[in-house]
Design a protein around this motif. Structure first.
Motif, mmCIF file in Angstrom:
data_model
loop_
_atom_site.group_PDB
_atom_site.id
_atom_site.type_symbol
_atom_site.label_atom_id
_atom_site.label_comp_id
_atom_site.label_asym_id
_atom_site.label_seq_id
_atom_site.Cartn_x
_atom_site.Cartn_y
_atom_site.Cartn_z
ATOM 1 N N VAL A 84 -45.117 -12.002 -90.344
ATOM 2 C CA VAL A 84 -46.290 -11.139 -90.443
ATOM 3 C C VAL A 84 -45.830 -9.682 -90.419
ATOM 4 O O VAL A 84 -45.200 -9.242 -89.453
ATOM 5 N N SER A 85 -46.148 -8.944 -91.473
ATOM 6 C CA SER A 85 -45.820 -7.521 -91.545
ATOM 7 C C SER A 85 -47.107 -6.722 -91.439
ATOM 8 O O SER A 85 -48.066 -6.982 -92.170
ATOM 9 N N GLY A 86 -47.137 -5.759 -90.519
ATOM 10 C CA GLY A 86 -48.342 -4.974 -90.304
ATOM 11 C C GLY A 86 -48.095 -3.485 -90.448
ATOM 12 O O GLY A 86 -46.995 -2.991 -90.173
ATOM 13 N N PHE A 87 -49.129 -2.761 -90.882
ATOM 14 C CA PHE A 87 -49.079 -1.310 -91.032
ATOM 15 C C PHE A 87 -50.423 -0.736 -90.579
ATOM 16 O O PHE A 87 -51.475 -1.286 -90.914
ATOM 17 N N SER A 88 -50.394 0.374 -89.854
ATOM 18 C CA SER A 88 -51.661 1.007 -89.482
ATOM 19 C C SER A 88 -52.332 1.600 -90.713
ATOM 20 O O SER A 88 -53.561 1.624 -90.808
ATOM 21 N N SER A 89 -51.533 2.083 -91.671
ATOM 22 C CA SER A 89 -52.052 2.563 -92.950
ATOM 23 C C SER A 89 -50.949 2.437 -93.980
ATOM 24 O O SER A 89 -49.767 2.450 -93.646
ATOM 25 N N ALA A 90 -51.339 2.301 -95.245
ATOM 26 C CA ALA A 90 -50.344 2.116 -96.299
ATOM 27 C C ALA A 90 -50.897 2.591 -97.631
ATOM 28 O O ALA A 90 -52.105 2.520 -97.881
ATOM 29 N N THR A 91 -50.001 3.094 -98.479
ATOM 30 C CA THR A 91 -50.328 3.364 -99.875
ATOM 31 C C THR A 91 -49.436 2.488 -100.734
ATOM 32 O O THR A 91 -48.254 2.298 -100.433
ATOM 33 N N ILE A 92 -50.006 1.948 -101.815
ATOM 34 C CA ILE A 92 -49.304 0.985 -102.658
ATOM 35 C C ILE A 92 -49.435 1.428 -104.106
ATOM 36 O O ILE A 92 -50.557 1.577 -104.623
ATOM 37 N N ASN A 144 -36.937 5.304 -87.403
ATOM 38 C CA ASN A 144 -37.053 4.999 -85.971
ATOM 39 C C ASN A 144 -37.371 3.519 -85.751
ATOM 40 O O ASN A 144 -38.395 3.156 -85.163
ATOM 41 N N ILE A 145 -36.469 2.675 -86.207
ATOM 42 C CA ILE A 145 -36.698 1.238 -86.120
ATOM 43 C C ILE A 145 -36.164 0.666 -84.807
ATOM 44 O O ILE A 145 -35.119 1.092 -84.307
ATOM 45 N N ASP A 146 -36.919 -0.257 -84.231
ATOM 46 C CA ASP A 146 -36.510 -1.012 -83.046
ATOM 47 C C ASP A 146 -36.479 -2.481 -83.438
ATOM 48 O O ASP A 146 -37.504 -3.055 -83.812
ATOM 49 N N ILE A 147 -35.301 -3.122 -83.345
ATOM 50 C CA ILE A 147 -35.131 -4.518 -83.718
ATOM 51 C C ILE A 147 -34.894 -5.340 -82.457
ATOM 52 O O ILE A 147 -34.056 -4.989 -81.625
ATOM 53 N N GLY A 148 -35.633 -6.422 -82.309
ATOM 54 C CA GLY A 148 -35.491 -7.267 -81.130
ATOM 55 C C GLY A 148 -36.530 -7.003 -80.066
ATOM 56 O O GLY A 148 -36.363 -7.410 -78.912
ATOM 57 N N VAL A 149 -37.629 -6.350 -80.426
ATOM 58 C CA VAL A 149 -38.728 -6.108 -79.481
ATOM 59 C C VAL A 149 -39.483 -7.422 -79.250
ATOM 60 O O VAL A 149 -39.620 -8.230 -80.170
ATOM 61 N N GLY A 150 -39.957 -7.651 -78.056
ATOM 62 C CA GLY A 150 -40.835 -8.788 -77.807
ATOM 63 C C GLY A 150 -42.155 -8.573 -78.522
ATOM 64 O O GLY A 150 -42.709 -7.469 -78.501
ATOM 65 N N ALA A 151 -42.665 -9.608 -79.185
ATOM 66 C CA ALA A 151 -43.880 -9.451 -79.981
ATOM 67 C C ALA A 151 -45.049 -8.912 -79.173
ATOM 68 O O ALA A 151 -45.874 -8.143 -79.682
ATOM 69 N N GLY A 152 -45.105 -9.252 -77.904
ATOM 70 C CA GLY A 152 -46.190 -8.764 -77.064
ATOM 71 C C GLY A 152 -46.066 -7.303 -76.682
ATOM 72 O O GLY A 152 -46.993 -6.727 -76.107
ATOM 73 N N SER A 153 -44.917 -6.683 -76.994
ATOM 74 C CA SER A 153 -44.683 -5.277 -76.641
ATOM 75 C C SER A 153 -44.542 -4.396 -77.874
ATOM 76 O O SER A 153 -43.983 -3.299 -77.792
ATOM 77 N N LEU A 154 -45.045 -4.839 -79.027
ATOM 78 C CA LEU A 154 -44.885 -4.076 -80.262
ATOM 79 C C LEU A 154 -45.592 -2.727 -80.226
ATOM 80 O O LEU A 154 -45.060 -1.718 -80.685
ATOM 81 N N GLU A 155 -46.791 -2.697 -79.695
ATOM 82 C CA GLU A 155 -47.577 -1.462 -79.709
ATOM 83 C C GLU A 155 -46.968 -0.417 -78.774
ATOM 84 O O GLU A 155 -46.665 -0.700 -77.618
ATOM 85 N N LYS A 156 -46.778 0.797 -79.290
ATOM 86 C CA LYS A 156 -46.284 1.904 -78.481
ATOM 87 C C LYS A 156 -47.483 2.604 -77.840
ATOM 88 O O LYS A 156 -48.261 3.263 -78.519
ATOM 89 N N LYS A 157 -47.621 2.446 -76.547
ATOM 90 C CA LYS A 157 -48.812 2.941 -75.866
ATOM 91 C C LYS A 157 -48.957 4.462 -75.958
ATOM 92 O O LYS A 157 -50.061 4.995 -75.913
ATOM 93 N N ASN A 158 -47.820 5.153 -76.076
ATOM 94 C CA ASN A 158 -47.876 6.627 -76.098
ATOM 95 C C ASN A 158 -47.874 7.199 -77.512
ATOM 96 O O ASN A 158 -47.723 8.398 -77.692
ATOM 97 N N LYS A 159 -48.018 6.350 -78.536
ATOM 98 C CA LYS A 159 -48.000 6.825 -79.918
ATOM 99 C C LYS A 159 -49.336 6.536 -80.591
ATOM 100 O O LYS A 159 -49.686 5.381 -80.806
ATOM 101 N N PRO A 160 -50.094 7.560 -80.947
ATOM 102 C CA PRO A 160 -51.376 7.347 -81.618
ATOM 103 C C PRO A 160 -51.194 6.584 -82.928
ATOM 104 O O PRO A 160 -50.272 6.850 -83.698
ATOM 105 N N GLY A 161 -52.069 5.628 -83.165
ATOM 106 C CA GLY A 161 -52.008 4.856 -84.391
ATOM 107 C C GLY A 161 -51.098 3.650 -84.335
ATOM 108 O O GLY A 161 -51.090 2.829 -85.260
ATOM 109 N N SER A 162 -50.315 3.526 -83.263
ATOM 110 C CA SER A 162 -49.406 2.391 -83.147
ATOM 111 C C SER A 162 -50.201 1.084 -83.072
ATOM 112 O O SER A 162 -51.287 1.033 -82.495
ATOM 113 N N ILE A 163 -49.654 0.028 -83.665
ATOM 114 C CA ILE A 163 -50.345 -1.257 -83.697
ATOM 115 C C ILE A 163 -49.442 -2.348 -83.124
ATOM 116 O O ILE A 163 -48.241 -2.143 -82.930
#
Length: 217
Positions: A84-92, A144-163
């Motif tokens: 599953v790939s997610g984006f808060s916003s995207a242009t295609i 600014n990629i993070d690889i190996g994050v736990g799926a339950g911790s994906l959202e960055k609480k201090n970053k607006p728009g993070s999902i």
């Protein structure tokens, strides 16, 4: 930090590594029992192909899950391992989507093809976009990629728009995942089982039906 990945990646195999306990025919029952379901609806028995010249997305996340549905006749339960790939916003830019329905009475195979965003100045725009992908080939650049994050911790609480994990769906909270502030994919060719979005604006939309097999790639 910028990280670039080139070439083709078999995301179906990647997803199997991330969710080894919810594969094969037992995926439906085990997925329901363990809460590892992707799309918030029962997916059809047909995967579809999508190609695009460029996809630029903000607040990228990716994790493994299972898309659950039935076969094309709507009778036999089926499960499909997906990334599953997610984006808060995207242009295609220059998006093509195709699906082939086989053995239509009196017609044989029938292909549906959709094109949109063909003008680079008027791309397709989406918010809260989630793609249930079985296979992807592209050139990819991450910021600014993070690889190996736990799926339950994906959202960055201090970053607006993070999902994080798609609302209304579930995944293994400690399962392998990755995230990036921004992702740019070019020369994209993907096979998917589902796409969901909060908003999806298709500029210069063209939809056509063709007899026989006619696909984006």
């Amino acid at each position: 930090m910028s990280s670039q990945v080139r070439g083709g990646t078999r995301w179906k195999r990647f997803a199997l590594v991330m969710v080894p306990s919810v594969v094969a025919t037992a995926a439906v029952g085990v997925g329901l029992a363990q809460g590892a379901l992707a799309a918030s609806f029962s997916v059809s028995g047909q995967s579809f192909k999508v190609s695009t010249d460029k996809l630029e997305g903000e607040n990228f996340v990716q994790y493994g899950s299972v898309a659950v549905g039935t076969d094309i006749e709507g009778k036999k339960p089926e499960g499909h391992a997906v990334a599953v790939s997610g984006f808060s916003s995207a242009t295609i830019t220059n998006m093509c989507q195709s699906v082939v329905t086989p053995k239509v009475p009196f017609l044989g195979n029938v292909s549906l093809m959709l094109n949109a965003g063909t003008n680079p100045n008027k791309p397709v725009r989406a918010t809260n976009l989630y793609l249930d992908v079985a296979q992807l080939d592209a050139d990819a650049d991450f910021e600014n990629i993070d690889i190996g994050v736990g799926a339950g911790s994906l959202e960055k609480k201090n970053k607006p728009g993070s999902i994080g994990i798609q609302p209304g769906t579930e995944a293994k909270m400690g399962g392998f995942a990755q995230r990036a502030d921004k992702a740019t994919l070019t020369n994209v060719k993907q096979t998917a089982w589902a796409t969901t979005a909060g908003t999806f604006k298709l500029s210069d939309l063209k939809l056509r039906l063709h007899t026989g097999v006619k696909e984006c790639f």
